[in-house]
Design an enzyme around this catalytic site. Structure first.
Site, PDB file in Angstrom:
ATOM      1  N   GLU A 119       6.337   1.046   6.531  1.00 26.35           N
ATOM      2  CA  GLU A 119       5.528   0.388   7.551  1.00 26.35           C
ATOM      3  C   GLU A 119       6.423  -0.222   8.637  1.00 26.35           C
ATOM      4  O   GLU A 119       6.112  -0.153   9.830  1.00 26.35           O
ATOM      5  CB  GLU A 119       4.655  -0.678   6.904  1.00 26.35           C
ATOM      6  CG  GLU A 119       3.584  -0.102   5.986  1.00 26.35           C
ATOM      7  CD  GLU A 119       2.963  -1.143   5.090  1.00 26.35           C
ATOM      8  OE1 GLU A 119       3.012  -2.341   5.442  1.00 26.35           O
ATOM      9  OE2 GLU A 119       2.437  -0.769   4.028  1.00 26.35           O
ATOM     10  N   GLU A 139       2.255   2.542  -3.333  1.00 23.84           N
ATOM     11  CA  GLU A 139       1.504   1.367  -3.762  1.00 23.84           C
ATOM     12  C   GLU A 139       0.411   1.672  -4.790  1.00 23.84           C
ATOM     13  O   GLU A 139       0.210   0.902  -5.735  1.00 23.84           O
ATOM     14  CB  GLU A 139       0.892   0.657  -2.550  1.00 23.84           C
ATOM     15  CG  GLU A 139       1.895  -0.143  -1.725  1.00 23.84           C
ATOM     16  CD  GLU A 139       2.552   0.672  -0.628  1.00 23.84           C
ATOM     17  OE1 GLU A 139       3.066   0.084   0.337  1.00 23.84           O
ATOM     18  OE2 GLU A 139       2.552   1.919  -0.721  1.00 23.84           O
TER      19      GLU A 139
END
Length: 259
Positions: A119, A139
């Protein structure tokens, strides 16, 4: 040691004033913990206030990792949704600090780039990686969704590939990431610094105010419908003439052509 943010300012005629920002948490693959994230956001805010800054380079310490994600041990200790909200807000704050930096930010990707690290790389303006780097959003494999600046990925790699990364939780290599559009360039690890220096030379040849106007306009384009994005370019173009940069640089270019 919780890690630290290292800032080095270098100035040269070919590049102008450049900030080199290193996330130094090498023992844990430069993973992000709360103290480190607060320090990073504050450091980026200070750099953003430097009106002479021409560009910034973001990297991780050591040869193994850019940013290996958010610190798993910290996340495992989050007690409830409110604590989770506070933690992920810090991750978003780091990415937002990069996006809000008024100058181009280059991600110098030197290894593992996972989760929050991907990110953070996506939040940068340009990404160049060593050929051994690997990328992933794992994740879901630890029971949480990929969030915040993962929303930038569809604009870089498309919806199908975003779904593949986020839903399957697999990792990809640098060559595949380049082919997907996640990276702008891949080089051998030993050539990474030289390649970054080449890009900084290109940025250094550009007008400092023009780069700032261009980055701000690109950010606007991301959020506006097409007609409004086109219209936003008119005041941006006019704003360039608030300094002597266009007259000086256009005049110099015209003079070289006549010569």
């Amino acid at each position: 040691m919780a890690g630290e943010i290292q800032i080095e300012i270098r100035e040269a005629p070919a590049t102008g004033r450049v900030a080199f920002v290193t996330i130094a948490h090498e023992a844990k693959l430069n993973t992000l913990n709360p103290a480190l994230m607060r320090e990073f956001a504050a450091a980026m805010a200070r750099l953003s206030a430097d009106e002479l800054l021409h560009a910034a380079v973001l990297t991780g310490a050591g040869p193994k990792s850019f940013v290996g994600g958010a610190d798993i041990t910290v996340m495992a200790g989050l007690e409830d949704g409110e604590a989770a909200r506070g933690f992920i807000t810090l991750v978003h704050g780091c990415c937002r600090a990069v996006r809000d930096c008024p100058v181009p930010v280059i991600a110098r990707v030197n290894g593992w780039t996972l989760g929050a690290g991907l990110e953070l790389a996506a939040a940068c303006d340009l990404r160049i990686a060593a050929d051994h780097a690997r990328f992933g959003m794992p994740e879901v494999r630890v029971g949480i969704p990929s969030v915040v600046e993962a929303a930038l990925l569809p604009g870089l790699i498309g919806w199908g590939r975003t779904r593949r990364l986020l839903l399957l939780g697999e990792t990809i290599g640098a060559a595949e990431a380049l082919g997907w559009g996640l990276l702008e360039q891949v080089v051998p690890a030993e050539a990474l610094d030289a390649a970054v220096a080449e890009w900084l030379g290109h940025l250094g040849a550009a007008g400092r105010q023009a780069l700032r106007l261009q980055k701000r306009l690109i950010r606007q384009w991301e959020d506006l419908p097409t007609d409004a994005a086109i219209a936003a370019g008119i005041p941006a173009f006019a704003a360039a003439w608030e300094t002597d940069e266009p007259r000086r640089m256009l005049g110099s270019f015209a003079g070289r052509r006549r010569g």
